[in-house]
Design an enzyme around this catalytic site. Structure first.
Site, PDB file in Angstrom:
ATOM      1  N   HIS A   1     -23.247  -8.967  -9.918  1.00 56.05           N
ATOM      2  CA  HIS A   1     -23.101  -7.609 -10.428  1.00 56.05           C
ATOM      3  C   HIS A   1     -24.169  -6.654  -9.910  1.00 56.05           C
ATOM      4  CE1 HIS A   1     -20.038  -9.511 -12.839  1.00 56.05           C
ATOM      5  NE2 HIS A   1     -19.478  -8.328 -12.777  1.00 56.05           N
TER       6      HIS A   1
ATOM      7  N   CYS B   1      -8.690  -5.150  -7.906  1.00 55.04           N
ATOM      8  CA  CYS B   1      -9.889  -4.354  -8.178  1.00 55.04           C
ATOM      9  C   CYS B   1     -11.173  -5.124  -7.881  1.00 55.04           C
ATOM     10  CB  CYS B   1      -9.896  -3.836  -9.608  1.00 55.04           C
ATOM     11  SG  CYS B   1      -9.933  -5.154 -10.820  1.00 55.04           S
TER      12      CYS B   1
HETATM   13  C1  PEP Z   1     -13.535  -9.436 -10.531  1.00 53.33           C
HETATM   14  O1  PEP Z   1     -13.865 -10.494 -11.048  1.00 53.33           O
HETATM   15  O2  PEP Z   1     -13.001  -9.352  -9.401  1.00 53.33           O
HETATM   16  C2  PEP Z   1     -13.784  -8.162 -11.226  1.00 53.33           C
HETATM   17  C3  PEP Z   1     -13.349  -7.022 -10.756  1.00 53.33           C
HETATM   18  O3  PEP Z   1     -14.547  -8.231 -12.352  1.00 53.33           O
HETATM   19  P1  PEP Z   1     -16.139  -8.337 -12.356  1.00 53.33           P
HETATM   20  O4  PEP Z   1     -16.608  -8.228 -10.954  1.00 53.33           O
HETATM   21  O5  PEP Z   1     -16.649  -7.241 -13.221  1.00 53.33           O
HETATM   22  O6  PEP Z   1     -16.355  -9.690 -12.923  1.00 53.33           O
END
Ligand code: PEP
Ligand code: MG
Length: 753
Positions: free
Chosen positions: A361, A673
């Site tokens: 993240h 996404c």
């Molecule tokens: C994903 O896992 O691709 C996603 C968009 O969620 P995050 O990156 O917030 O876990």
């Protein structure tokens, strides 16, 4: 033995440079194993030769003089085969080679173990004895264990060389390398951020006003002394005599010179008080740790506690005073959302961390903010790099600490080109994302920070494909109230109305921890995260849903998205709670609209249940970050296995292919996404697969549009066909990057144009 091993490794880790580290190893190994010789040979990666770097027992003149190639001598044999060699009589081995300058003719037995770090043979650790007899199993296993444990420390010392905090020191010629985690170039000054709770993570920092710093330190000491006195006053009548003695011991440590005086010396030598304190406390701990007397060894905790107390005093009120130089490159063991939030946005130019990977993240945040990031830099000299000039290259993962003037000029030139390219791309914001053969792709933005709402609007996003609600939760010290949340969501919904905004319910756990709601688990990625947490805490979930529904009033562009779903029961339970929140608002006379509800496909179990989703939810969104993590069983934050993490892995591509086909059969609207949607090479695959909607961080949107406007779907389909025959992500990526170059959009793959 474990204790001796640990203390050797600790001492080596603390060594200021490679030479010292190696000398500590040979000295301590020789005395611990009671052997006649201990030597270390290291691989010179340029010449491929092994050089005798340190020895206790061989002639001192031979150090740095003896060099041998991989196919020479016993040492070369050990390195070449990456296997230990235990010989009773070295001279009888066919690969034995005599180096007269070492004086080793008097030693008969030989034990050599390779030092290997991540498949890279760094060198060979050798012990020798006069007596002609094989080394015992205990000695062999100890040396193997030590070599394995020391490999990381040697690699670090080797890569970093000697970094002095004095500005006059020479530049480090070879760049360090990490995982390229967000594109771009950052030229600036290092600001090391650390966890304030941990004295071991305090970096060294050059201090300008020595007298003021000493006074600040002495003030902290006085404050700790008075705290201790107060505690003693309050408890003296309740405490037994031996506990009272402990308080006395604290007082004596503070009054004596061994801690206070030594820290003042450290400050006088130019280090700031917390750095000097760390140094003194760790050398005391080391000293106590080596003592035989168990009572004295138990004093380690007292010293640590005392250090921590002084540190807390030193840092009180300092958070607000933390200064960030212009063009700050934020560097730390780990960079969190809170650390980022503390730097004024116009002052930060890049992010570097020891931990993390391109899907963690911190990387996602960096991309959202348009900052270059290099994560997973294992060999980062954190304690010694605060305030140093640095260049980071987010395309290659290279870091240049104290770059030479030449390197700096080159990167400044490239940065100018990079800005020109960005300006060209920005001009695409009002152009449609249509391929040369007329296929329209919907491009949405991912957001989560208040600050990236405007960039998302400006880059021409057709809506928000993923609003990560956890970021507003992460930067607070308690759960935000319903009204606070309503305002935050309303801001995004109204900024984009009438364009759709997909708001995801709280997705904490894994690598997103709230300081005020700690979740401690052995295996957090497979544990309590996303919908699993919020279904177990309906009071948190219901407040969030109510806030979203209220924020949507009068706008009606909200789409609700559920994260980390792995079973149908979770969907049923979540839908019930959503309906309950909706009903409660109706009962309050608020007349909210029921928004479309979708689920994220990020757990492999969902790949096989698409048919069951139709009729239950209104849309699906692929979270390729987690889907890759779980399909490949690779922790997306773990830099050690980062090479295995690539959404272009054939298994992930096959999963996406199957998913798109299923969604089409079930007529379920589909989007993606995950970060893959903003990865230029992956965009070719998504285009070839017929993915209708892509959502990505705002700075990546114009880049993706550029790819779409230059590569026809026909070309992408042909590429996909070829890719489906390939067996590994590296070949696939190489092949797709070549296409990007051929189609004139190779500028997205490197710094500059
Ligand atoms: C994903 O896992 O691709 C996603 C968009 O969620 P995050 O990156 O917030 O876990
Ligand atoms: Mg996810």
């Amino acid at each position: 033995m474990l204790k001796v091993l640990r203390s050797i490794v600790q001492e080596v880790n603390r060594a200021k440079n490679l030479d010292r580290a190696l000398n500590i190893i040979v000295r301590r190994v020789k005395s611990t194993l009671q052997v006649d010789v201990c030597s270390i040979y290291l691989t010179d990666h340029e010449s491929g030769e092994l050089e005798l770097m340190a020895s206790e027992g061989l002639a001192a003149d031979a150090v740095h003089q003896v060099r041998l190639s991989m196919n020479e001598g016993l040492v070369g044999y050990v390195a070449q085969r990456a296997e230990l060699l235990n010989l009773e009589e070295a001279t009888q081995h066919r690969r034995y080679r005599y180096f007269p300058e070492t004086g080793e003719e008097q030693y008969h037995s030989f034990l050599g173990v390779p030092i290997i770090n991540h498949r890279d043979t760094l060198g060979v650790l050798v012990v020798q004895q006069k007596a002609a007899q094989c080394f015992l199993e205990d000695t062999v296993t100890l040396l193997v264990t030590l070599a394995a444990q020391l490999a990381g420390a040697i690699a670090l010392a080797e890569a970093v060389g000697s970094i002095d905090i004095t500005p006059s020191q020479h530049a480090i010629s070879r760049p360090l390398n990490g995982i390229p985690s967000a594109p771009g170039v950052g030229i600036g000054t290092v600001r090391v951020v650390h966890s304030y709770a941990d004295i071991n993570s305090i970096p060294d920092k050059l201090v300008e006003n020595v007298a003021a710093e000493k006074a600040r330190f002495m003030q902290a000491v006085v404050a700790v002394k008075s705290d201790i006195q107060q505690m003693l006053n309050m408890m003296s009548d309740r405490l037994p005599a031996e506990e009272i003695a402990l308080f006395d011991a604290y007082r004596m440590m503070l009054e004596g010179d061994s801690i206070t005086g030594a820290v003042c010396d450290g400050i006088a030598a130019g280090n700031w008080a917390p750095g000097a304190l760390r140094e003194v406390i760790s050398s005391h701990i080391r000293l106590f740790d080596e003592m035989e007397d168990s009572y004295l060894r138990q004093r380690i905790e007292d010293v640590r506690d005392l250090g921590q107390r002084i540190l807390i005093q030193l840092e009180q009120g300092q958070e607000d005073k933390r200064d960030y130089p212009p063009n700050t490159i934020l560097v730390g063991e780990e960079i969190t959302a809170t650390m980022l939030a503390e730097v004024p946005s116009q002052q930060i130019t890049g992010i570097v961390a020891v931990r993390g990977s391109n899907a963690s993240h911190a990387a996602i945040l960096a991309r959202a903010l348009g900052l270059p990031a290099v994560l997973g830099v294992k060999k980062l000299p954190l304690l010694q790099m605060d305030g140093l000039p640095i260049i980071i290259d987010g395309y290659t993962g290279n870091l240049y600490i104290k770059p030479t003037e030449q390197v700096k000029q080159e990167f400044e030139r490239l940065q100018t080109e990079e800005m020109a390219l960005s300006a060209e791309l920005a001009a695409l914001s009002d152009q449609p994302a249509v391929t040369p053969d007329g296929v329209k792709i919907d491009l949405y933005a991912n957001t989560g920070l208040q600050s990236d709402v405007n960039p998302s609007l400006e880059c021409g996003a057709e809506g928000i494909g993923l609003y990560r609600t956890e970021f507003p939760f992460l930067v607070r010290e308690r759960f935000p109230s319903e009204e606070e949340q309503r305002k935050i969501y309303h801001h995004v919904l109204s900024s984009f109305a009438p364009r759709p905004v997909t708001v995801r319910t709280l997705d904490i756990g894994g690598d997103k921890m709230l300081s005020y709601f700690p979740i401690e688990e052995e295996n957090p990625a497979l544990g309590w995260r996303g919908i699993r947490v919020t279904l177990d805490h309906p009071e948190i979930f219901l407040v969030q849903i109510r806030a979203m529904l209220r924020a949507n009033q009068g706008l009606n562009n909200l789409r609700l998205l559920l994260p980390m779903v792995s079973t149908m029961a979770e969907i049923e339970d979540a839908l019930k709670l959503i309906k309950r929140a909706h009903q409660s608002l109706i009962e309050e006379g608020k007349a909210p609209v029921m928004p479309p509800v979708g689920v994220m496909i990020e757990v492999p179990s969902m790949l096989f249940q698409i048919g069951r989703l139709a009729g239950r939810v209104d849309f699906i969104s692929i979270g390729s970050n987690d889907l890759t993590q779980y399909l490949m069983a690779v922790d997306r934050n773990n830099s050690r296995v980062a090479e295995l993490y690539d959404p272009l892995n054939p298994a992930v591509i096959c999963a996406l292919k199957q998913l798109i086909e299923q969604a089409e059969i079930e007529q379920l609207p589909l989007s993606i996404c995950g970060e893959m949607a903003g990865d230029p090479a992956a965009v070719i695959i998504l285009l070839g697969l017929g993915m209708p909607t892509l959502s990505m961080s705002a700075p990546n949107l114009p880049r993706t549009k550029w790819v779409i406007r230059n590569i026809s779907q026909q070309r992408a389909r042909e590429a996909l066909k070829k890719v489906l025959e390939m067996e590994d992500a590296q070949s696939i990526r190489r092949y797709l990057n070549k296409i990007l170059e051929q189609e004139g959009v190779g500028g997205l793959l490197r710094v500059g144009k």
